[in-house]
Design a protein around this motif. Structure first.
Motif, PDB file in Angstrom:
ATOM      1  N   LYS A   1      41.125  47.272  24.480  1.00 24.86           N
ATOM      2  CA  LYS A   1      41.256  45.816  24.341  1.00 24.86           C
ATOM      3  C   LYS A   1      42.568  45.362  24.958  1.00 24.86           C
ATOM      4  O   LYS A   1      43.547  46.095  24.985  1.00 24.86           O
ATOM      5  CB  LYS A   1      41.200  45.406  22.880  1.00 24.86           C
ATOM      6  N   THR A   2      42.576  44.133  25.436  1.00 26.60           N
ATOM      7  CA  THR A   2      43.776  43.526  25.995  1.00 26.60           C
ATOM      8  C   THR A   2      44.704  43.132  24.859  1.00 26.60           C
ATOM      9  O   THR A   2      44.282  42.497  23.900  1.00 26.60           O
ATOM     10  CB  THR A   2      43.407  42.274  26.816  1.00 26.60           C
TER      11      THR A   2
ATOM     12  N   HIS B   1      46.384  44.585  31.968  1.00 28.93           N
ATOM     13  CA  HIS B   1      45.499  45.514  31.262  1.00 28.93           C
ATOM     14  C   HIS B   1      45.724  46.927  31.798  1.00 28.93           C
ATOM     15  O   HIS B   1      45.858  47.123  33.002  1.00 28.93           O
ATOM     16  CB  HIS B   1      44.032  45.098  31.452  1.00 28.93           C
TER      17      HIS B   1
ATOM     18  N   LYS C   1      39.600  36.562  27.483  1.00 28.18           N
ATOM     19  CA  LYS C   1      39.342  36.593  26.044  1.00 28.18           C
ATOM     20  C   LYS C   1      37.893  36.221  25.722  1.00 28.18           C
ATOM     21  O   LYS C   1      37.273  36.843  24.867  1.00 28.18           O
ATOM     22  CB  LYS C   1      40.307  35.672  25.310  1.00 28.18           C
TER      23      LYS C   1
ATOM     24  N   GLU D   1      35.932  39.332  26.248  1.00 27.97           N
ATOM     25  CA  GLU D   1      36.263  40.366  25.273  1.00 27.97           C
ATOM     26  C   GLU D   1      35.694  40.033  23.892  1.00 27.97           C
ATOM     27  O   GLU D   1      35.270  40.910  23.161  1.00 27.97           O
ATOM     28  CB  GLU D   1      37.785  40.510  25.191  1.00 27.97           C
ATOM     29  N   ASP D   2      35.665  38.736  23.553  1.00 31.02           N
ATOM     30  CA  ASP D   2      35.190  38.301  22.238  1.00 31.02           C
ATOM     31  C   ASP D   2      33.689  37.998  22.202  1.00 31.02           C
ATOM     32  O   ASP D   2      33.172  37.630  21.154  1.00 31.02           O
ATOM     33  CB  ASP D   2      35.944  37.043  21.794  1.00 31.02           C
TER      34      ASP D   2
END
Length: 98
Positions: free
Chosen positions: A6-7, A19, A37, A40-41
């Motif tokens: 994850k970042t 990253h 984001k 990622e989310d």
């Protein structure tokens, strides 16, 4: 995303640093040094697949579109068409690809 790392983020959601899995790509803007984001989310199942586009294939496809079809596009257009062709190769016969 494929790295599974994850970042690291600030409280406002922006990336703290590059990253760790970042690698430059010849298509400007295609390989940001962070994972957005929103991606990622994203809920699992929202994305069907993550397709790696080799830079040399994107360039070759762009050239083939110009010489064979008269379509003048840049590397990103070549990469997009390369991806579409690769997805089509794996699709069941009769599939509609959007």
């Amino acid at each position: 995303l494929k790295s599974g790392v994850k970042t690291e983020r600030k409280p406002d959601g922006s990336a703290v640093a590059t990253h760790p899995a970042f690698a430059a790509h010849p298509i400007q803007g295609w390989t940001p040094d962070f994972i957005p984001k929103v991606l990622e989310d994203a809920p699992s199942g929202l994305m069907d697949d993550l397709v790696h586009i080799p830079g040399d294939k994107a360039i070759a496809t762009s050239k083939a579109l110009a010489s064979g079809e008269g379509i003048l596009t840049g590397i990103s257009g070549g990469g997009t068409v390369y991806c579409a062709i690769e997805v089509a190769k794996q699709a069941p016969e009769g599939s509609v690809i959007c």
